[in-house]
Each structure stands twice: as structure tokens, then as C-alpha cells.
Enzyme design. Structure first.
Site, PDB file in Angstrom:
ATOM      1  N   ASP A  63      -8.545  -8.979  25.344  1.00  0.00           N
ATOM      2  CA  ASP A  63      -7.648  -9.135  25.471  1.00  0.00           C
ATOM      3  C   ASP A  63      -6.207  -9.326  24.662  1.00  0.00           C
ATOM      4  O   ASP A  63      -7.117  -9.095  23.160  1.00  0.00           O
ATOM      5  CB  ASP A  63      -8.022 -11.301  25.628  1.00  0.00           C
ATOM      6  CG  ASP A  63      -6.804 -11.876  26.423  1.00  0.00           C
ATOM      7  OD1 ASP A  63      -5.714 -10.833  26.639  1.00  0.00           O
ATOM      8  OD2 ASP A  63      -7.079 -12.903  26.744  1.00  0.00           O
ATOM      9  N   THR A 105      -4.666 -12.283  23.295  1.00  0.00           N
ATOM     10  CA  THR A 105      -4.816 -13.663  21.988  1.00  0.00           C
ATOM     11  C   THR A 105      -6.218 -13.523  21.884  1.00  0.00           C
ATOM     12  O   THR A 105      -6.854 -13.358  22.436  1.00  0.00           O
ATOM     13  CB  THR A 105      -4.735 -14.571  23.734  1.00  0.00           C
ATOM     14  OG1 THR A 105      -3.010 -14.833  23.807  1.00  0.00           O
ATOM     15  CG2 THR A 105      -5.244 -15.786  21.760  1.00  0.00           C
ATOM     16  N   ASP A 124     -13.098 -14.452  24.746  1.00  0.00           N
ATOM     17  CA  ASP A 124     -13.645 -15.719  24.168  1.00  0.00           C
ATOM     18  C   ASP A 124     -13.329 -16.516  24.537  1.00  0.00           C
ATOM     19  O   ASP A 124     -14.019 -17.783  24.386  1.00  0.00           O
ATOM     20  CB  ASP A 124     -12.179 -15.713  22.744  1.00  0.00           C
ATOM     21  CG  ASP A 124     -11.042 -15.862  22.941  1.00  0.00           C
ATOM     22  OD1 ASP A 124     -10.889 -15.480  24.366  1.00  0.00           O
ATOM     23  OD2 ASP A 124     -10.469 -16.152  22.457  1.00  0.00           O
TER      24      ASP A 124
END
Length: 803
Positions: A313, A315, A547
Site C-alpha cells: 500500500d 500509506t 497494516d
């Protein structure tokens, strides 16, 4: 196995009494702990000390060698029992190494163990998962993994994903009275449940136990080694019997016959191969632990070496994950934007975006919620109704404003192209109707956020590019935002971001798009799973990092799931590796460690199996000729120590960056059978020359030992390629050890070595010819790109100058 209840189906409480909203009292908890009604499980993350002892001592080859050791000690010479030292030291090294790894990983597992929030004596408390007791009142928030089976007692738009247990991918709305199952996780909303089944009685634990009963996880590397060991085991018994009979007729003393037969069988046993494999895996686990990486499944170390695609990802990977509010671009100057944002952020279960808004906009007075739809990764928006203030929606412009005009989408795209994260705030007077986006909306403002690019992101991406590993950015943000951020860190093809809403559903077409593009935005959790499947269908080995709770299923499907230590408990639970420091820059070192382990295990396997091949061929040859065996056990100890034992430990732990390639056993056999055959022919020839010259048996065996050492050291040089300074030093020391066997009389007598002076020249010529044949054949096949050299290069050669 009992099937789980249908999703959302209310069930009758399993306990006679409902736990009050204030939770259990301290006395209630103490009483249940005394009865053993806790969430502690009999499952263990690692083997006990007794299991480690049994695994390292009671092996098939230890049993064979142990019997042979007893025989030699009973009827032979003590010098011929030196292989017993290797036997004992191998077991001790394996035990110590595994205990060290167990201690390190157990400590790390405790530090990273998930915790849960419970209500006790009217107050919230955070405790270990194992400390949850029966009837406990447990708090649930988005991203939490459910620790026990239970019944929902309170809910605020609670949605549970039970796909890890039931296979159903759609989140399930939960109401008071519905059942929740351990192992599922919260994707939206919040709530409380009363634990009705804990510990080994919980559904997920029973499911895991049953799954393990029928499927034992094995790594490809260990499967290959076990296959080789099966071949060796099948060969040992008939060859050993044939050898014992021939030795009885070849020598006058039955004790010498036993020594010869024992030497032949000992030579066939690859004594340290399994040890070095377990040591290499253990050292890798400890090394990764020092880098703040928790290895939850040991085969994951091997899997890392096979990875050729890494999905991640934006982020938390390219950016540091800290979202900071930047500014508001107003689209309606008369709307109470500040109050609305403050009211939307005034909820307990906030994500990172709402936390950034809450820090900038305090909660407004008089804004009371009368309806609520929590944020979901699938919807990509959240909404709330505030009585007379109307309904307010906050989410991705592409989703909230899809199909509407007015230039809002175009302006959002222009802002997103600068690398900022953009959300749309919209309003309507209509109340919320379930989880459906209101039909009539007025665009009020574009809310912009800044994300800080990680300073180490560019270096990590450059490493993977050099290693030939493809990178895929898979994000839920706007493709323009993702592409802009990826461009700032040097991501290849970042200038061509792809909107995941246009991705094909068919896996083959999806795989083609994935191979053409590298940056994807507006990806849903379901699409992440399909992306992993599509890449795997095209033969790729996929590592997925994540996450958020929406990453959990993709991590589970990937060949290697990597969770961030700061991520949701659900992602850490399903991942094979956990980056405790949450830094993507750790990944290059993690991948390099996996490659080092697998490539080096294959390298040393060539050493061990080459010896097994020549020992077997020699045993058969002398048995058919009814000659004494060319070596005593003490001679094999010399050969093992100088050409395999000591070098293999150094080579097994050296740096190596080669990605694992399928075909481990075939490559090993393609090298070891020719190399072992050359060694066997050369040793047999030297032994025969000395025998035909009627030299004493001691000198015949010394001639064979000299030739075998010359050939085995050549094999070592080939497998140590490329010869760095450290490896040259290693080879020189082994050659020096070979030379020093002869000047000192005490050493010669101990090892029963007597130079065959009458045929010394012939012995050295035979050895030199064998070295030339072996080295020349290897060089020729290397240039042709096939045969033994190709096998060695595919499995052993390191590109690291630090080796």
C-alpha cells in the site's frame, strides 16, 4: 467438526446469566481462573525442550550411525570411532541453535502479542488475549480480531468479516443477540460481546486443530532434502549388507571386515545436511528477530527467497502513515463545514483520517447523531445524520460523486495529481437508509490531507528493482494521488496509474493488466484478493504487505503475508512475518535473508550428496570385486572435516542474494552424480594401482585418501564460486590441513596414513587427472549454460561481494 452458525443468525445464550454492562467483578474473574475457564490455549508457538531433544537426537541417520559407533567401539580401533564426535557435536549444535532461536522468538512473540479491551468492575481495561475469561465483556473496534466465541451485547453499526472461517467474503452486520466467532475480525463499527467459549473450546481453535490433523506444512526445500534422504536410506541397507559380505571374504580378520563395512556405510550418510538446514533456518529467524521481524511460520524464511512480486500500500510504505490535515477547498461558502467535520470526527472508533480531522476541528455543540454508517474499505465513505443539520457524507470523490456533474470530480483529480489525499464532504436533507448512499447530494467541500514520504522508501524500491523483483502499489486512494507519491520515490511506471474500478474481473485479463501496470488506486479489499490470485495464476510468487483490516484476506492468500507491527490485530494474526518496527525499508533485508538461507542450503547439499554418491559407488565397486574398502572410518573423518564439515558451516552462513528457483533436487543430482562418479573412479583407480603393485593395505588406503582429498577439495572450490577473499582463505586453510597430515609422524600413525612411495607419482597423476576432468567438465558446461555448472550457478553462486 460442527459447522459455524449462519451469518447474522441470533442464538440463545449458552450461559444461564447475562453479564451486566459493568462487566465481571474481580471475584468473578478469580473464580473462573481457578476453574481454568480462561482463553489460554494448549497450542504452542514453538517446540518444548523435550521435543527439541527428541527431534535432534532420535533421527534415522543418528540411529544408523549410533549402531555403527557401538560396533566400532566393541570390535574396532578407537581412531575409527571419530565419526562419533561428529555425531554428538551435530546433535548438540542443533539443540543449542534451536533453543536459542526458540528463546528469541518466544520473547519476541510475547512483546508483539495482541491485547484486548474488556470491561471489569465498570471500567475498561486492556489485557492479554490469554487472560480473557468465560463471560468476559469484550470491547470491539474496527480492526480488532475477535479473541473468543461470544454473543453480541451492544453494537454501533458493527460489521464482522467471517471469511477466514466460513469463506463468505461479504461483511456481516451484527445485532444484539447475534453470535460472533473467534478468528473473525471487525471491519466497521464497534460493539461489545460476552465470551461464551474460550481457549481450546473456541471455534477457531477447534478448526485449526482439525486442519493440522490432516495437513502438515512442509517447505519445498525440506521436501527436497527429505526426498534425497529417502534415496540414501533405500541405498544404505542393501549396499551395507553387500559390503559386509564382501569385506568378510576380502580380509583375513573379521574385525577389519567390520571396520571396512562401517566405513562404507558411514561414508554414505550425509551426516550434517539436516543439521545445517535447521541451523540455517534458526540463524535466519534469530537474525530477522534482531531486525525487529517476527517469523511466525519458519517456512516463510524459504518463501522469501522465491518472491518475485511485492505488493504494498502507499500509506505506511511509501509514506510514513501519518496523515495531517492540510486545508479545505470550499464548494459551498454558506455550509457549516467546520462544524460538520468536527461532528463527523466525534466518534470513539476513529481511523487515521478522522483523527487528523478531529485534531483540526473540535466537536460542535448541538450536533447529535441520529443515524450512522461507519467507514468501510469496500464503500470508501462514511456518513452520519445529525437531526435538523441533515445528513453528511465524507469519502472518496470517485465514489461519493460518481455519475454527477458540476466539475467536482475534475477539481478533485487535479488536486489529487499533486500527491495530496482528497476527500469530498457532501450534504443532503434526506435521512440515511441503511448503508445506501443518499441519492441527492450537494457537494460542500474538498478536504485535503498531506502524507510525508518515507526517506528510506526510494532506497528500498531501488533494491527490489536491482534484484528483479516487480513492485505493485495497491492503494485505496485516488490513482492520481498514488501515482504522484510513487513518482516522488522513483517508482517505475508511476506516471501510468490505473483506476481499479476499471479492472477486469476475469483473472487472466486481470493478470495481464497487473503485468503491464505498477500503480493502482481505488482498490477494494475484494480486488486485492483477486490481484494476488491473478499474479499467482501467472506463476508469480507474491509477497503482500499490509497494516489495515482490509488487507487481512489478501495477506492470507499471498505466498508470504507481511504485516506491519502497528497494524490491525487481524493482519498480524494471519501474516507469516510481522515487521515490528513498521518500516518497509526492512523488507530488502528480510528478502535477502531468505535468499541467503535457501541458496546456501542448496550449495552445501551439493557437498554432502557428492560424498554420498562416491561413497555408494565405491561400496558397490569393491563389493563386486571382493576387495577391502578403500578407507577406514578415520580416513572418512579427515575427508568429511576438511572438505565438507568445516567448509559447509562457513558456506551455509555466507551472504547470498540468488532468488530460489524450482527444481532443487534435480539440480543437486545433476551436479553430484557426475562429480561423485569422477571422485569414485579416481579413488578406485588409485587404490587399484597400489593394490596391483602389492603394496600394504595401509598404503593402498592412503593412496585412495590422497586422491579423494584432491578431488573433494576441487568440488569445494567449484561450489565456493565466486572465490572471494574469505573463501580463498577457507580453501587455503583446508588444503593446508590436508598437507599437514603427513609431515608429523604422530598424526600419520593416529590416522593410519603411510605414503605409497612406490606409486606416489601415479597417485598424484590420477588425482590431478581427476581434478582436470572435474574442473574442465564444469567449465565446459558453464560456458554451454547447461549440465553440472548450470546447476551450480542456478543454485549456489552468489552475487554478493561481501561473501
Amino acid at each position: 467438526m460442527t459447522a459455524p452458525p449462519r451469518s447474522g443468525q441470533p442464538v440463545a445464550p449458552e450461559r444461564a446469566q447475562e453479564t451486566p454492562p459493568t462487566g465481571l467483578t474481580a471475584a468473578d474473574v478469580r473464580e473462573r481462573v481457578e476453574r481454568g475457564e480462561t482463553n489460554a490455549s494448549t497450542e504452542r508457538t514453538s517446540r518444548t525442550f523435550g521435543e527439541i531433544l527428541r527431534a535432534n537426537i532420535f533421527t534415522r541417520f543418528n540411529a544408523i550411525l549410533g549402531v555403527l559407533l557401538v560396533v566400532i567401539l566393541a570390535v574396532g580401533h578407537p581412531q575409527d570411532a571419530l565419526f562419533g564426535i561428529v555425531l554428538v557435536s551435530n546433535a548438540l549444535i542443533g539443540i543449542v541453535q534451536e533453543m536459542r532461536a526458540k528463546r528469541t522468538l518466544d520473547q519476541l512473540a510475547v512483546l508483539s502479542a495482541p491485547r484486548v479491551r474488556v470491561v471489569r468492575d465498570g471500567a475498561e481495561a486492556e489485557i492479554e488475549v490469554d487472560d480473557v475469561v468465560l463471560d468476559e465483556l469484550v470491547e470491539l473496534r474496527s480492526g480488532d480480531q475477535i479473541a473468543a466465541d461470544g454473543i453480541v451485547r451492544a453494537t454501533t453499526a458493527l460489521q464482522i468479516d467471517e471469511s477466514l472461517l466460513t469463506g463468505e467474503s461479504d461483511p456481516v452486520d451484527k445485532k444484539a443477540g447475534d453470535q460472533v466467532l473467534s478468528g473473525s475480525f471487525v471491519v466497521a463499527g464497534s460493539g461489545r460481546f460476552q465470551a461464551t467459549a474460550v481457549g481450546d473450546d473456541a471455534y477457531a481453535r477447534r478448526l485449526a486443530t482439525e486442519a493440522r490433523r490432516f495437513a502438515l506444512a512442509r517447505s519445498e526445500l525440506m521436501d527436497g532434502i527429505n526426498r534425497i534422504l529417502r534415496y540414501v536410506t533405500w541405498a544404505i541397507f542393501p549396499t551395507g549388507a553387500l559390503l559386509l559380505i564382501s569385506q568378510y571374504y576380502a580380509v583375513s580378520e573379521w574385525t577389519d571386515a567390520v571396520s571396512g563395512a562401517v566405513a562404507g556405510v558411514v561414508g554414505m550418510v550425509p551426516q550434517g545436511l539436516v543439521l545445517l538446514t535447521s541451523v540455517a533456518f534458526g540463524v535466519a529467524a534469530v537474525t530477522l528477530a534482531r531486525r525487529q521481524v517476527l517469523v511466525q511460520e519458519l517456512p516463510a524464511v524459504e518463501g522469501l527467497a522465491r518472491v518475485d512480486v511485492v505488493c504494498f500500500d502507499k500509506t505506511g510504505t511509501l509514506t510514513d502513515g501519518n496523515i495531517v490535515f492540510d486545508r479545505v477547498e470550499r464548494l459551498d461558502d454558506g455550509a457549516p463545514v467546520d462544524d460538520a467535520l468536527g461532528a463527523l470526527a466525534a466518534e470513539e472508533d476513529r481511523n487515521a483520517t478522522l483523527n487528523a480531522i478531529a485534531a483540526a476541528f473540535p466537536a460542535a455543540d448541538g450536533w447529535q447523531r441520529t443515524g450512522f454508517v461507519p467507514f468501510s474499505s469496500a464503500r470508501k465513505w462514511s456518513a452520519a445524520t445529525f437531526g435538523d443539520h441533515g445528513t453528511w457524507v465524507l469519502g472518496a470523490p470517485e465514489n461519493v460523486w460518481s455519475g454527477r456533474d458540476g466539475g467536482v470530480s475534475e477539481k478533485a483529480e487535479r488536486l489529487a495529481a499533486t500527491g495530496q489525499r482528497v476527500l469530498l464532504l457532501a450534504r443532503t436533507d434526506a435521512p440515511l437508509d441503511g448503508e445506501t448512499l443518499p441519492a441527492s447530494l450537494d457537494a460542500v467541500a474538498l478536504v485535503l490531507f498531506e502524507e510525508q514520504v518515507r526517506p528510506d522508501a526510494a532506497e528500498a524500491l531501488a533494491y527490489f528493482a536491482r534484484q528483479g523483483v516487480e513492485l505493485k502499489v495497491i492503494s485505496g486512494d485516488s490513482p492520481h494521488t498514488v501515482g504522484a507519491v510513487a513518482s516522488r520515490v522513483g517508482m517505475p511506471h508511476a506516471d501510468r496509474p490505473f483506476d481499479a474500478r476499471e479492472l477486469p474481473e476475469e483473472l487472466d485479463e486481470l493478470g495481464g493488466t497487473l503485468e503491464e501496470r505498477s500503480v493502482f488506486g481505488r482498490v477494494t479489499p475484494h480486488q486485492k484478493q483477486n490481484m494476488v490470485r491473478a499474479l499467482q495464476a501467472r506463476g508469480h510468487t507474491v509477497a503482500m504487505t499490509g497494516d489495515g483490516v482490509n488487507d487481512a484476506l489478501a495477506l492470507k492468500l499471498a505466498d508470504i503475508g507481511v504485516a506491519m507491527g502497528s497494524g490491525a490485530p487481524a493482519t498480524r494474526a494471519v501474516a507469516q512475518l510481522v515487521l515490528l518496527d513498521g518500516k518497509f525499508s526492512t523488507m530488502p533485508g528480510v528478502v535477502a535473508e531468505g535468499r541467503r538461507v535457501t541458496a546456501n542450503i542448496e550449495r552445501v547439499a551439493n557437498l554432502f550428496v557428492t560424498k554420498t554418491v562416491w561413497a555408494t559407488l565405491l561400496a558397490v565397486a569393491v563389493s563386486l570385486a571382493f576387495w577391502p574398502y578403500p578407507f577406514l572410518p578415520r580416513h572418512l573423518t579427515i575427508i568429511d572435516t576438511l572438505t565438507i564439515g568445516v567448509p559447509s558451516f562457513f558456506l551455509a552462513l555466507a551472504p547470498n542474494t540468488r532468488r530460489y528457483v524450482p527444481g532443487f533436487v534435480d539440480r543437486v543430482l545433476r551436479f553430484t552424480i557426475p562429480a561423485g562418479s569422477v571422485a569414485a573412479v579416481a579413488a578406485f583407480a588409485a587404490f587399484a594401482v597400489a593394490r596391483f603393485d602389492d603394496l600394504p593395505l595401509t598404503q593402498q588406503r592412503t593412496a585412495a585418501t590422497i586422491v579423494m582429498l584432491m578431488v573433494s577439495l576441487t568440488v569445494l572450490v567449484i561450489l565456493a564460486q565466486p572465490l572471494t577473499s574469505r573463501r580463498i582463505l577457507l580453501v587455503v586453510l583446508m588444503i593446508l590441513g590436508f598437507v599437514l597430515l603427513f609431515p608429523i609422524e604422530l598424526v600419520r600413525e593416529f590416522y593410519d596414513l603411510h605414503l605409497p612411495r612406490d606409486v606416489l607419482v601415479e597417485t598424484l597423476v590420477i588425482g590431478s587427472l581427476a581434478v582436470v576432468v572435474l574442473a574442465g567438465g564444469w567449465e565446459l558446461s558453464r560456458r554451454l549454460g547447461r549440465g553440472p555448472a548450470a546447476a551450480v550457478q542456478a543454485g549456489s553462486v552468489t552475487t554478493s561481494r561481501a561473501a
